[in-house]
Design a protein around this motif. Structure first.
Motif, PDB file in Angstrom:
ATOM      1  N   HIS A   1       2.221  10.575  -2.845  1.00  0.00           N
ATOM      2  CA  HIS A   1       1.662  10.863  -1.516  1.00  0.00           C
ATOM      3  C   HIS A   1       2.603  10.334  -0.435  1.00  0.00           C
ATOM      4  O   HIS A   1       2.307   9.332   0.216  1.00  0.00           O
ATOM      5  CB  HIS A   1       0.279  10.227  -1.372  1.00  0.00           C
ATOM      6  N   PRO A   2       3.753  11.000  -0.218  1.00  0.00           N
ATOM      7  CA  PRO A   2       4.740  10.491   0.752  1.00  0.00           C
ATOM      8  C   PRO A   2       4.230  10.448   2.189  1.00  0.00           C
ATOM      9  O   PRO A   2       4.616   9.564   2.956  1.00  0.00           O
ATOM     10  CB  PRO A   2       5.920  11.457   0.610  1.00  0.00           C
ATOM     11  N   GLU A   3       3.365  11.406   2.577  1.00  0.00           N
ATOM     12  CA  GLU A   3       2.864  11.410   3.962  1.00  0.00           C
ATOM     13  C   GLU A   3       2.014  10.169   4.236  1.00  0.00           C
ATOM     14  O   GLU A   3       2.142   9.521   5.285  1.00  0.00           O
ATOM     15  CB  GLU A   3       2.037  12.678   4.234  1.00  0.00           C
ATOM     16  N   ALA A   4       1.141   9.825   3.279  1.00  0.00           N
ATOM     17  CA  ALA A   4       0.303   8.633   3.434  1.00  0.00           C
ATOM     18  C   ALA A   4       1.174   7.379   3.455  1.00  0.00           C
ATOM     19  O   ALA A   4       0.926   6.448   4.227  1.00  0.00           O
ATOM     20  CB  ALA A   4      -0.711   8.555   2.290  1.00  0.00           C
ATOM     21  N   ALA A   5       2.209   7.394   2.615  1.00  0.00           N
ATOM     22  CA  ALA A   5       3.124   6.246   2.572  1.00  0.00           C
ATOM     23  C   ALA A   5       3.838   6.076   3.907  1.00  0.00           C
ATOM     24  O   ALA A   5       3.993   4.956   4.401  1.00  0.00           O
ATOM     25  CB  ALA A   5       4.142   6.434   1.440  1.00  0.00           C
TER      26      ALA A   5
ATOM     27  N   LEU B   1       0.822  -1.208   0.000  1.00  0.00           N
ATOM     28  CA  LEU B   1       0.000   0.000   0.000  1.00  0.00           C
ATOM     29  C   LEU B   1       0.859   1.263   0.000  1.00  0.00           C
ATOM     30  O   LEU B   1       0.577   2.231  -0.725  1.00  0.00           O
ATOM     31  CB  LEU B   1      -0.923   0.001   1.231  1.00  0.00           C
ATOM     32  N   ALA B   2       1.939   1.239   0.794  1.00  0.00           N
ATOM     33  CA  ALA B   2       2.829   2.403   0.881  1.00  0.00           C
ATOM     34  C   ALA B   2       3.529   2.659  -0.449  1.00  0.00           C
ATOM     35  O   ALA B   2       3.689   3.814  -0.866  1.00  0.00           O
ATOM     36  CB  ALA B   2       3.862   2.169   1.988  1.00  0.00           C
ATOM     37  N   GLN B   3       3.920   1.597  -1.107  1.00  0.00           N
ATOM     38  CA  GLN B   3       4.593   1.739  -2.402  1.00  0.00           C
ATOM     39  C   GLN B   3       3.663   2.389  -3.425  1.00  0.00           C
ATOM     40  O   GLN B   3       4.090   3.242  -4.208  1.00  0.00           O
ATOM     41  CB  GLN B   3       5.051   0.368  -2.891  1.00  0.00           C
ATOM     42  N   ASP B   4       2.399   1.987  -3.406  1.00  0.00           N
ATOM     43  CA  ASP B   4       1.417   2.604  -4.313  1.00  0.00           C
ATOM     44  C   ASP B   4       1.254   4.092  -4.006  1.00  0.00           C
ATOM     45  O   ASP B   4       1.183   4.920  -4.931  1.00  0.00           O
ATOM     46  CB  ASP B   4       0.061   1.898  -4.180  1.00  0.00           C
ATOM     47  N   GLU B   5       1.198   4.431  -2.723  1.00  0.00           N
ATOM     48  CA  GLU B   5       1.056   5.840  -2.336  1.00  0.00           C
ATOM     49  C   GLU B   5       2.278   6.651  -2.756  1.00  0.00           C
ATOM     50  O   GLU B   5       2.160   7.801  -3.198  1.00  0.00           O
ATOM     51  CB  GLU B   5       0.850   5.961  -0.820  1.00  0.00           C
TER      52      GLU B   5
ATOM     53  N   GLY C   1      13.054   5.132   3.819  1.00  0.00           N
ATOM     54  CA  GLY C   1      14.124   5.991   3.306  1.00  0.00           C
ATOM     55  C   GLY C   1      13.726   6.639   1.990  1.00  0.00           C
ATOM     56  O   GLY C   1      14.015   7.824   1.748  1.00  0.00           O
ATOM     57  N   ASP C   2      13.036   5.882   1.140  1.00  0.00           N
ATOM     58  CA  ASP C   2      12.566   6.434  -0.141  1.00  0.00           C
ATOM     59  C   ASP C   2      11.578   7.582   0.087  1.00  0.00           C
ATOM     60  O   ASP C   2      11.561   8.558  -0.681  1.00  0.00           O
ATOM     61  CB  ASP C   2      11.884   5.336  -0.967  1.00  0.00           C
ATOM     62  N   VAL C   3      10.768   7.460   1.128  1.00  0.00           N
ATOM     63  CA  VAL C   3       9.812   8.525   1.447  1.00  0.00           C
ATOM     64  C   VAL C   3      10.550   9.805   1.827  1.00  0.00           C
ATOM     65  O   VAL C   3      10.220  10.905   1.346  1.00  0.00           O
ATOM     66  CB  VAL C   3       8.872   8.087   2.598  1.00  0.00           C
ATOM     67  N   HIS C   4      11.567   9.680   2.684  1.00  0.00           N
ATOM     68  CA  HIS C   4      12.361  10.864   3.063  1.00  0.00           C
ATOM     69  C   HIS C   4      13.038  11.479   1.842  1.00  0.00           C
ATOM     70  O   HIS C   4      13.119  12.700   1.711  1.00  0.00           O
ATOM     71  CB  HIS C   4      13.408  10.483   4.109  1.00  0.00           C
ATOM     72  N   LEU C   5      13.509  10.625   0.948  1.00  0.00           N
ATOM     73  CA  LEU C   5      14.143  11.123  -0.276  1.00  0.00           C
ATOM     74  C   LEU C   5      13.131  11.881  -1.130  1.00  0.00           C
ATOM     75  O   LEU C   5      13.446  12.948  -1.683  1.00  0.00           O
ATOM     76  CB  LEU C   5      14.734   9.953  -1.070  1.00  0.00           C
ATOM     77  N   ALA C   6      11.913  11.339  -1.235  1.00  0.00           N
ATOM     78  CA  ALA C   6      10.866  12.002  -2.016  1.00  0.00           C
ATOM     79  C   ALA C   6      10.498  13.360  -1.414  1.00  0.00           C
ATOM     80  O   ALA C   6      10.074  14.271  -2.129  1.00  0.00           O
ATOM     81  CB  ALA C   6       9.626  11.107  -2.085  1.00  0.00           C
TER      82      ALA C   6
END
Length: 391
Positions: free
Chosen positions: A195-199, A186-190, A221-226
């Motif tokens: 939508h990094p916050e939702a992820a 689900l996080a990968q789709d977000e 880590g990918d979310v922080h990078l995004a």
């Protein structure tokens, strides 16, 4: 003394009672076996001799003669399903369910078998409906596992999480790793949808279910990078070492790219070389190889690969050594060594694969869920040749 004599006198009595009971059981067994049609034994014999087609013919004849025999219907339906004749299996189990006099135990059994027929036929909506009717019954846990399989096939991850949690609460075994993987999906789709916050919220749930989830850490880590925070991403990715040292190879390129982005590439190389010294990996070597070549030149690269090959001799390592040697030899020798390099490289392509530890399915890329058996986290983060050397 009188006590001992009393027991001696009782022995013949117990023996006689046992003999009478055995005779009753034997007579009952003979009586029941005589009441069975001869075709039953023919069908059973065909099954034992691995002749399912002939067994089906024999059981069909019995069902025609005695349509009330529920157990034979189940045997016949299962044989049809195993042979791939799902339409006939469905008809058998539907006919059973249509009988108003069918016992409740057999009705539940038929409902479960019908769900399995639909599942085998790919009729997932009908299979889901059949399995949902079994909630709270003696087939509840089996139906729950089937529903979990359906939701994963349909990539309905929220429903898969609910099904896994229900199974876990019913005492059917822990499902934390699977639940964490569903949250990661689900996080990968977000993340893909921007939508990094939702992820991030979903990944926190993944880690609350499985704090050692390497995938959740990598995605975090990918979310922080995004979000543009490279330093935070680097800190998160470095946690993978604490979770599983062999999995560092999967995050090595992210780390190297991150250290380049913040202007500290040498620090990145130094970190990855320390990982390489701790856990040899051809994938990790590949990342370090390119970074050392870029930063320190050909001589340093040759030394790196030579040291690694001595420490862990593999054909995959030899392939990298030949690649390094080709960068520093004379033009006259280049042609000959290129031929050797191409031969070794061609062979190593068969070895440079990941292999599922459950079903043995091999793949060129790393999967969190095996494409062969659909199990989660069954791929070791090392290539097949490396695993053979380690064993």
């Amino acid at each position: 003394m009188e006590f001992e004599i009393w027991w001696l006198l009782g022995i013949p009595v117990f023996f006689g009672l046992g003999w009478i009971a055995a005779r009753v059981d034997i007579n009952q067994l003979i009586s029941e076996s005589r009441s069975l049609p001869r075709g039953y034994f023919k069908g059973l014999n065909f099954l034992l001799n691995e002749q399912p087609d002939k067994a089906i013919d024999a059981f069909i004849e019995i069902v025609k003669l005695d349509p009330e025999t529920a157990e034979l219907h189940f045997a016949l339906g299962n044989l049809f399903r195993r042979r791939g004749e799902t339409e006939r299996a469905i008809r058998v189990h539907q006919n059973l369910l249509a009988r108003p006099d069918l016992a409740q135990e057999h009705r539940l059994h038929a409902q479960y078998e019908l769900g399995q027929d639909y599942l085998k036929a790919g009729l997932l909506d009908r299979a889901e409906e059949s399995f949902n009717l079994l909630a709270g019954s003696q087939y509840g846990a089996q139906a729950g596992r089937a529903l979990l399989e359906i939701y994963q096939r349909e990539k309905e991850w929220l429903r898969a999480i609910e099904a896994a949690q229900t199974l876990q609460q019913s005492g059917a075994g822990g499902r934390q790793k699977e639940i964490a993987q569903f949250y990661c999906e689900l996080a990968q789709d977000e993340l893909v949808d921007g939508h990094p916050e939702a992820a991030m919220s979903l990944l926190e749930k993944a880690l609350s279910n499985d704090r050692n989830s390497v995938r959740a850490t990598m995605l975090l880590g990918d979310v922080h990078l995004a979000q543009g925070d490279v330093e935070a991403a680097l800190q998160v990715w470095r946690r993978v070492e604490q979770q599983s040292v062999p999995h560092v190879a999967l995050v090595a390129q992210r780390l190297m790219d991150g250290y380049r982005a913040v202007g500290r590439p040498h620090e990145g190389v130094s970190l990855l070389r320390s990982y390489l010294a701790e856990a040899s990996s051809i994938d990790l070597l590949e990342v370090v190889f390119k970074a050392v070549l870029e930063l320190d030149g050909v001589e340093a690269t040759n030394q790196l690969v030579s040291d690694e090959l001595r420490r862990t001799p593999t054909l995959l390592g030899l392939d990298k050594l030949l690649e390094a040697r080709l960068m520093k030899i004379t033009p006259e020798m280049h042609t000959e060594l290129s031929v050797v390099k191409n031969l070794v490289h061609g062979y190593t392509q068969k070895l440079a694969r990941y292999q599922c530890s459950h079903c043995g399915f091999k793949a060129r890329q790393f999967y969190w869920q095996c494409p062969g058996c659909s199990r989660w986290e069954t791929y070791p983060p090392r290539r097949t040749e490396e695993l053979n050397v380690m064993n």
